[in-house]
Design a protein around this motif. Sequence first.
Motif, PDB file in Angstrom:
ATOM      1  N   ASP A   1       0.843  -1.191   0.000  1.00  0.00           N
ATOM      2  CA  ASP A   1       0.000   0.000   0.000  1.00  0.00           C
ATOM      3  C   ASP A   1       0.887   1.253   0.000  1.00  0.00           C
ATOM      4  O   ASP A   1       2.120   1.159  -0.056  1.00  0.00           O
ATOM      5  CB  ASP A   1      -0.986  -0.005   1.168  1.00  0.00           C
TER       6      ASP A   1
ATOM      7  N   GLN B   1      -6.092   0.422  -8.245  1.00  0.00           N
ATOM      8  CA  GLN B   1      -6.956   1.060  -7.262  1.00  0.00           C
ATOM      9  C   GLN B   1      -8.230   0.243  -7.103  1.00  0.00           C
ATOM     10  O   GLN B   1      -8.909  -0.067  -8.076  1.00  0.00           O
ATOM     11  CB  GLN B   1      -7.299   2.482  -7.692  1.00  0.00           C
ATOM     12  N   ILE B   2      -8.526  -0.104  -5.866  1.00  0.00           N
ATOM     13  CA  ILE B   2      -9.753  -0.817  -5.532  1.00  0.00           C
ATOM     14  C   ILE B   2     -10.513   0.083  -4.576  1.00  0.00           C
ATOM     15  O   ILE B   2     -10.045   0.356  -3.473  1.00  0.00           O
ATOM     16  CB  ILE B   2      -9.454  -2.178  -4.892  1.00  0.00           C
ATOM     17  N   ASN B   3     -11.681   0.537  -5.033  1.00  0.00           N
ATOM     18  CA  ASN B   3     -12.434   1.580  -4.340  1.00  0.00           C
ATOM     19  C   ASN B   3     -11.525   2.798  -4.186  1.00  0.00           C
ATOM     20  O   ASN B   3     -11.104   3.354  -5.175  1.00  0.00           O
ATOM     21  CB  ASN B   3     -13.012   1.094  -3.015  1.00  0.00           C
ATOM     22  N   HIS B   4     -11.198   3.189  -2.982  1.00  0.00           N
ATOM     23  CA  HIS B   4     -10.336   4.356  -2.789  1.00  0.00           C
ATOM     24  C   HIS B   4      -8.954   3.964  -2.290  1.00  0.00           C
ATOM     25  O   HIS B   4      -8.163   4.831  -1.935  1.00  0.00           O
ATOM     26  CB  HIS B   4     -10.987   5.326  -1.795  1.00  0.00           C
ATOM     27  N   LYS B   5      -8.649   2.689  -2.282  1.00  0.00           N
ATOM     28  CA  LYS B   5      -7.371   2.196  -1.773  1.00  0.00           C
ATOM     29  C   LYS B   5      -6.474   1.843  -2.948  1.00  0.00           C
ATOM     30  O   LYS B   5      -6.897   1.209  -3.906  1.00  0.00           O
ATOM     31  CB  LYS B   5      -7.628   0.959  -0.900  1.00  0.00           C
TER      32      LYS B   5
END
Length: 92
Positions: A42, A70-74
């Motif tokens: 991350d 990027q997965i959702n906002h991560k």
Amino acid sequence: MEVINIEVQTFEAMISRFEAFTQKVENLCGDHQDKSLHRWLDNQDVCRILNISKRTLQTYRDNGTLSFTQINHKIFYKPEDVESVINKLKSK
């Protein structure tokens, strides 16, 4: 609280089915896991590894120096991509 009694045979059958279900889930997870990729990194991990700020990391993402997912906002990074950035920085 409600108490429900079940026969030993039924209980053992339930346990057996749960164990089979657990085994199937573990097999599915193992089948779809990329063996060469031990874990995703991350933002915090990459900043620590490269010894850079979050803003510099953002610049690397913006100009295409470092690939990301990027997965959702991560946001996540492959360790191989971070290694390639390290090699690029060493060569400069």
